[in-house]
Structures are given as structure tokens and as C-alpha cells.
Design a protein around this motif. Structure first.
Motif, PDB file in Angstrom:
ATOM      1  N   ILE A 213      33.816  33.786   9.849  1.00  0.00           N
ATOM      2  CA  ILE A 213      34.873  34.030   8.875  1.00  0.00           C
ATOM      3  C   ILE A 213      34.700  33.134   7.652  1.00  0.00           C
ATOM      4  O   ILE A 213      34.999  33.533   6.514  1.00  0.00           O
ATOM      5  CB  ILE A 213      36.256  33.802   9.532  1.00  0.00           C
ATOM      6  CG1 ILE A 213      36.530  34.897  10.569  1.00  0.00           C
ATOM      7  CG2 ILE A 213      37.360  33.771   8.485  1.00  0.00           C
ATOM      8  CD1 ILE A 213      37.750  34.638  11.424  1.00  0.00           C
ATOM      9  N   CYS A 214      34.196  31.924   7.879  1.00  0.00           N
ATOM     10  CA  CYS A 214      34.026  30.961   6.785  1.00  0.00           C
ATOM     11  C   CYS A 214      32.783  31.230   5.938  1.00  0.00           C
ATOM     12  O   CYS A 214      32.616  30.583   4.885  1.00  0.00           O
ATOM     13  CB  CYS A 214      33.934  29.542   7.347  1.00  0.00           C
ATOM     14  SG  CYS A 214      35.475  28.897   8.016  1.00  0.00           S
ATOM     15  N   ALA A 215      31.907  32.130   6.351  1.00  0.00           N
ATOM     16  CA  ALA A 215      30.626  32.319   5.669  1.00  0.00           C
ATOM     17  C   ALA A 215      30.765  32.620   4.174  1.00  0.00           C
ATOM     18  O   ALA A 215      30.091  31.988   3.359  1.00  0.00           O
ATOM     19  CB  ALA A 215      29.822  33.422   6.365  1.00  0.00           C
ATOM     20  N   PRO A 216      31.624  33.556   3.733  1.00  0.00           N
ATOM     21  CA  PRO A 216      31.742  33.795   2.285  1.00  0.00           C
ATOM     22  C   PRO A 216      32.212  32.558   1.523  1.00  0.00           C
ATOM     23  O   PRO A 216      31.729  32.278   0.418  1.00  0.00           O
ATOM     24  CB  PRO A 216      32.773  34.935   2.204  1.00  0.00           C
ATOM     25  CG  PRO A 216      32.710  35.611   3.533  1.00  0.00           C
ATOM     26  CD  PRO A 216      32.440  34.518   4.510  1.00  0.00           C
ATOM     27  N   GLY A 217      33.154  31.816   2.084  1.00  0.00           N
ATOM     28  CA  GLY A 217      33.624  30.605   1.441  1.00  0.00           C
ATOM     29  C   GLY A 217      32.542  29.551   1.325  1.00  0.00           C
ATOM     30  O   GLY A 217      32.443  28.839   0.316  1.00  0.00           O
ATOM     31  N   LEU A 218      31.692  29.448   2.348  1.00  0.00           N
ATOM     32  CA  LEU A 218      30.589  28.488   2.300  1.00  0.00           C
ATOM     33  C   LEU A 218      29.574  28.869   1.232  1.00  0.00           C
ATOM     34  O   LEU A 218      28.967  27.991   0.600  1.00  0.00           O
ATOM     35  CB  LEU A 218      29.917  28.401   3.678  1.00  0.00           C
ATOM     36  CG  LEU A 218      30.769  27.791   4.793  1.00  0.00           C
ATOM     37  CD1 LEU A 218      30.047  27.904   6.133  1.00  0.00           C
ATOM     38  CD2 LEU A 218      31.110  26.338   4.495  1.00  0.00           C
ATOM     39  N   ASN A 219      29.370  30.159   1.029  1.00  0.00           N
ATOM     40  CA  ASN A 219      28.498  30.605  -0.067  1.00  0.00           C
ATOM     41  C   ASN A 219      29.039  30.139  -1.409  1.00  0.00           C
ATOM     42  O   ASN A 219      28.287  29.697  -2.290  1.00  0.00           O
ATOM     43  CB  ASN A 219      28.372  32.125  -0.060  1.00  0.00           C
ATOM     44  CG  ASN A 219      27.409  32.630   0.993  1.00  0.00           C
ATOM     45  OD1 ASN A 219      26.531  31.893   1.437  1.00  0.00           O
ATOM     46  ND2 ASN A 219      27.558  33.868   1.395  1.00  0.00           N
ATOM     47  N   ALA A 220      30.358  30.237  -1.583  1.00  0.00           N
ATOM     48  CA  ALA A 220      30.967  29.797  -2.839  1.00  0.00           C
ATOM     49  C   ALA A 220      30.861  28.285  -3.002  1.00  0.00           C
ATOM     50  O   ALA A 220      30.599  27.789  -4.107  1.00  0.00           O
ATOM     51  CB  ALA A 220      32.430  30.235  -2.889  1.00  0.00           C
ATOM     52  N   LEU A 221      31.030  27.545  -1.922  1.00  0.00           N
ATOM     53  CA  LEU A 221      30.923  26.085  -1.989  1.00  0.00           C
ATOM     54  C   LEU A 221      29.531  25.639  -2.422  1.00  0.00           C
ATOM     55  O   LEU A 221      29.377  24.598  -3.067  1.00  0.00           O
ATOM     56  CB  LEU A 221      31.258  25.463  -0.628  1.00  0.00           C
ATOM     57  CG  LEU A 221      32.726  25.475  -0.209  1.00  0.00           C
ATOM     58  CD1 LEU A 221      32.866  24.880   1.187  1.00  0.00           C
ATOM     59  CD2 LEU A 221      33.576  24.710  -1.197  1.00  0.00           C
ATOM     60  N   ALA A 222      28.515  26.415  -2.066  1.00  0.00           N
ATOM     61  CA  ALA A 222      27.145  26.064  -2.450  1.00  0.00           C
ATOM     62  C   ALA A 222      26.955  26.087  -3.964  1.00  0.00           C
ATOM     63  O   ALA A 222      26.031  25.464  -4.489  1.00  0.00           O
ATOM     64  CB  ALA A 222      26.151  27.018  -1.791  1.00  0.00           C
ATOM     65  N   LEU A 223      27.847  26.789  -4.684  1.00  0.00           N
ATOM     66  CA  LEU A 223      27.761  26.853  -6.142  1.00  0.00           C
ATOM     67  C   LEU A 223      28.456  25.683  -6.820  1.00  0.00           C
ATOM     68  O   LEU A 223      28.398  25.545  -8.045  1.00  0.00           O
ATOM     69  CB  LEU A 223      28.386  28.170  -6.628  1.00  0.00           C
ATOM     70  CG  LEU A 223      27.762  29.451  -6.081  1.00  0.00           C
ATOM     71  CD1 LEU A 223      28.563  30.668  -6.532  1.00  0.00           C
ATOM     72  CD2 LEU A 223      26.307  29.573  -6.512  1.00  0.00           C
ATOM     73  N   GLY A 224      29.123  24.845  -6.019  1.00  0.00           N
ATOM     74  CA  GLY A 224      29.871  23.725  -6.575  1.00  0.00           C
ATOM     75  C   GLY A 224      31.361  23.929  -6.412  1.00  0.00           C
ATOM     76  O   GLY A 224      31.845  25.071  -6.385  1.00  0.00           O
ATOM     77  N   ASP A 225      32.100  22.840  -6.292  1.00  0.00           N
ATOM     78  CA  ASP A 225      33.537  22.934  -6.047  1.00  0.00           C
ATOM     79  C   ASP A 225      34.271  23.638  -7.179  1.00  0.00           C
ATOM     80  O   ASP A 225      35.187  24.447  -6.936  1.00  0.00           O
ATOM     81  CB  ASP A 225      34.118  21.539  -5.839  1.00  0.00           C
ATOM     82  CG  ASP A 225      33.687  20.926  -4.510  1.00  0.00           C
ATOM     83  OD1 ASP A 225      32.964  21.611  -3.759  1.00  0.00           O
ATOM     84  OD2 ASP A 225      34.071  19.773  -4.239  1.00  0.00           O
TER      85      ASP A 225
END
Length: 336
Positions: A213-225
Motif C-alpha cells: 500500500i505504501c509503494a506509491p508514496g515511497l516512489n514520491a518520497l524518492a523525489l524529495g520531501d
């Protein structure tokens, strides 16, 4: 990343899981044939004991094979989550001290409180893993720049060394505890049984679902906070949920199989090279790769340690230490 390459990777990993299962069932103190494997599996599915000695050997290997798949998948998934959260290519439950924290809690429970049930091991391991993860993150966040990859790695290494020393200090004066859990400390799946797997299965399932479930959010975090916030991601909640899932997966496995290191380091790194950094693919494929690695490590341990066996944790450490050096040299401690 091309769809063809991703499809080939998925097919290869699924095939690898099947091959690893067959090898695990076939090899050990007695090598069995394919016909004996089929006979053993058929008899086991029907709830009866096989008549042939080879098929009986297959039935005895089924629990440890299942545990190797479960534990390997959980450890690799935990490592992938920790690498994504910290943006650190050398983060994994072992390097960040989570394994050792869980082990210390279980060993203290055995030595001081006389615990014996897998259920008690599980809760102690969870408590030790959570406290260690919090401690390492706080130590790694001290100073300018916050929690950088190199500070987290150094904090985890120092914590692992300290907690490992405490484990030895607790066990050395207590012969009975050491005799009972000296192999557990190394890490392996030789003591697998259906009761302990039933205890940890709900936590592994819950941790896996939360991770996906967290996978899409982790993708966004990789771009910076800042970018993640702009995309509507609640970065604090995403990090917390992913961290809890990673710790739960690691602690549940450690409770029943001991502190097995390097699975969470090697597998996500290899999968990332094959399919790219997209966590929607990284997480499930890392789980498949972890299942393959630990199952093969357990099988290799039975072969090289014949007529006894070498614990799977020793095999993964032997392979993983050079991989850690290679990753550190290639990444030059960059964030993911």
C-alpha cells in the motif's frame, strides 16, 4: 524500464522460486529423486505418511522449505522498505541493527524470564526491533543534515556491535541458554514447524499488505520531501507505516529463525538493477528474490555441512559480505 525486460524478470523469479523449492526438497542428508518428491508431496497433501524412505525425507523437508520462503521474502521486503525510507542503498535490517535488537530481547527473555513459547519470542522480538530502530534513527539524525545515509549506516553498525556484545554477555555465563539457542543466534530454518509459522503468518501478511500500500508514496518520497508534499503525499505517515511494516516483517522472522543477515541488503539491490527503482515492482519482486536466496542458502548449507548442516545465516553472510563491499564502492554512499 521496458515491459519486456520486466516481464522476463518476473518470469525468471517465479521460475527461480519453483527451482529453489525443488532443490530444497531434493537435497540434504539423503538425495531424493523427482518421483520421490512427487510421492512425498502427494502423501503430505493427503494427510498421510509416505511409505518410501525418500518420500518421508521429502515430507520432513516441507516445513523448513516453507519457512525459508516466508522468511526470505519477509527479510528482502523489509530491506527494500528500509532502503526506500532512508534512501540508503546499504540499509537492511542487519546493518541497521534491527535483527540484533530483536535477538537481544529474545535472549534476555530466555535467560532472565525463562520464556519458551514462540508467541512470547515474537512479542519480545518485536519490542527489541522497534526500540533498536528508533534508537538508530535518532542517533543517525544527530547533527547537521539530519539522517544521512552514511550516519544511519554508521549508527546501525555501532549499535549492532554493541548489542551483539550484550547478547554474548548474557549467554556466556548461562550454559543451558547457550546450548538451546546457539544455532538460533546464527540464523537458520532447521527448527521449522507449523506451529511457529502459524504464529508469525498473520504479522507477515499484514506487514506485506502495508508495504504494498505504501509503494506509491515511497516512489514520491524518492523525489524529495518537497515534491512528495506537492503530490499530496503525507510523508510522515508514509514513512511511519513503511517503517513499522519493515520492522514487523524483520522481527517476526527473527523470532522463529534467528537474526539472518544480508538477505535484505543483497536482494533489493539486485532487483533494483533489473527493474528500476519503482517500488510498485521493487517490493513484490524483492520478496520473490528473497525467497529464492534463503531457500538456496539453506539447501547449500545442508550440502556443505554434510552429514550435519551449516546454518543458512552463515551462508548468506559469506555471500553478503563481499556484496556489501561492492555496493558501498559503487554507490559511494549516495542516497537513492
Amino acid at each position: 524500464m521496458g515491459a519486456r525486460r520486466r516481464a522476463l524478470t518476473i518470469a525468471g523469479l517465479i521460475l527461480g522460486v519453483g527451482i529453489a523449492i525443488l532443490l530444497s526438497l531434493a537435497f540434504g542428508s539423503r538425495t531424493v529423486s523427482l518421483a520421490e518428491i512427487v510421492d512425498g508431496l502427494t502423501s503430505w497433501a493427503q494427510g498421510r505418511t509416505a511409505a518410501d524412505i525418500g518420500a518421508i525425507a521429502v515430507q520432513e523437508r516441507i516445513p523448513r522449505t516453507v519457512l525459508a520462503i516466508m522468511a526470505g521474502a519477509a527479510l528482502a521486503l523489509s530491506g527494500a522498505l528500509m532502503q526506500a525510507i532512508t534512501r540508503n542503498p546499504i540499509a537492511d535490517p542487519g546493518i541497521l541493527g534491527v535483527n540484533t535488537g530483536a535477538a537481544l530481547a529474545v535472549v534476555c527473555g530466555i535467560a532472565f524470564f525463562g520464556i519458551t513459547s514462540p508467541y512470547e519470542y515474537l512479542w519480545l522480538a518485536l519490542g527489541g526491533a522497534v526500540l533498536t530502530a528508533i534508537f538508530v534513527y535518532n542517533v543517525g539524525s544527530v547533527g547537521p543534515g539530519g539522517s544521512t545515509p552514511i550516519k544511519l549506516a554508521l549508527a546501525g553498525a555501532a549499535t549492532t556491535a554493541a548489542l551483539g556484545s550484550l547478547v554474548s554477555a548474557v549467554l556466556l555465563p548461562r550454559t543451558a541458554a547457550m546450548d538451546t539457542f546457539r544455532f538460533w543466534q546464527v540464523g537458520g530454518v532447521g527448527g521449522a514447524d507449523w506451529g511457529t509459522m502459524a504464529v508469525i503468518a498473520p504479522l507477515l501478511i499484514a506487514g506485506t499488505l502495508v508495504a504494498f500500500i505504501c509503494a506509491p508514496g515511497l516512489n514520491a518520497l524518492a523525489l524529495g520531501d518537497d515534491v512528495a508534499v506537492g503530490l499530496g503525499v503525507r510523508i510522515g505517515r508514509t514513512r511511519l507505516l513503511a517503517a513499522v511494516a519493515g520492522v514487523v516483517l524483520c522481527a517476526a522472522v527473527t523470532a522463529v529463525a534467528g537474526p539472518i543477515a544480508f538477505v535484505g541488503l543483497m536482494v533489493p539491490h539486485v532487483v533494483r538493477m533489473l527493474v528500476g527503482p519503482d517500488q510498485r515492482w521493487m517490493l513484490p519482486l524483492s520478496a520473490l528474490g528473497g525467497a529464492i536466496l534463503l531457500t538456496l542458502a539453506d539447501t547449500i548449507g545442508r550440502l556443505i555441512g554434510y552429514p550435519g548442516e551449516t546454518e543458512a545465516g552463515i551462508v548468506t553472510a559469506f555471500v553478503g559480505a563481499p556484496v556489501l563491499v561492492i555496493i558501498a564502492r559503487r554507490s559511494r554512499m549516495r542516497a537513492l
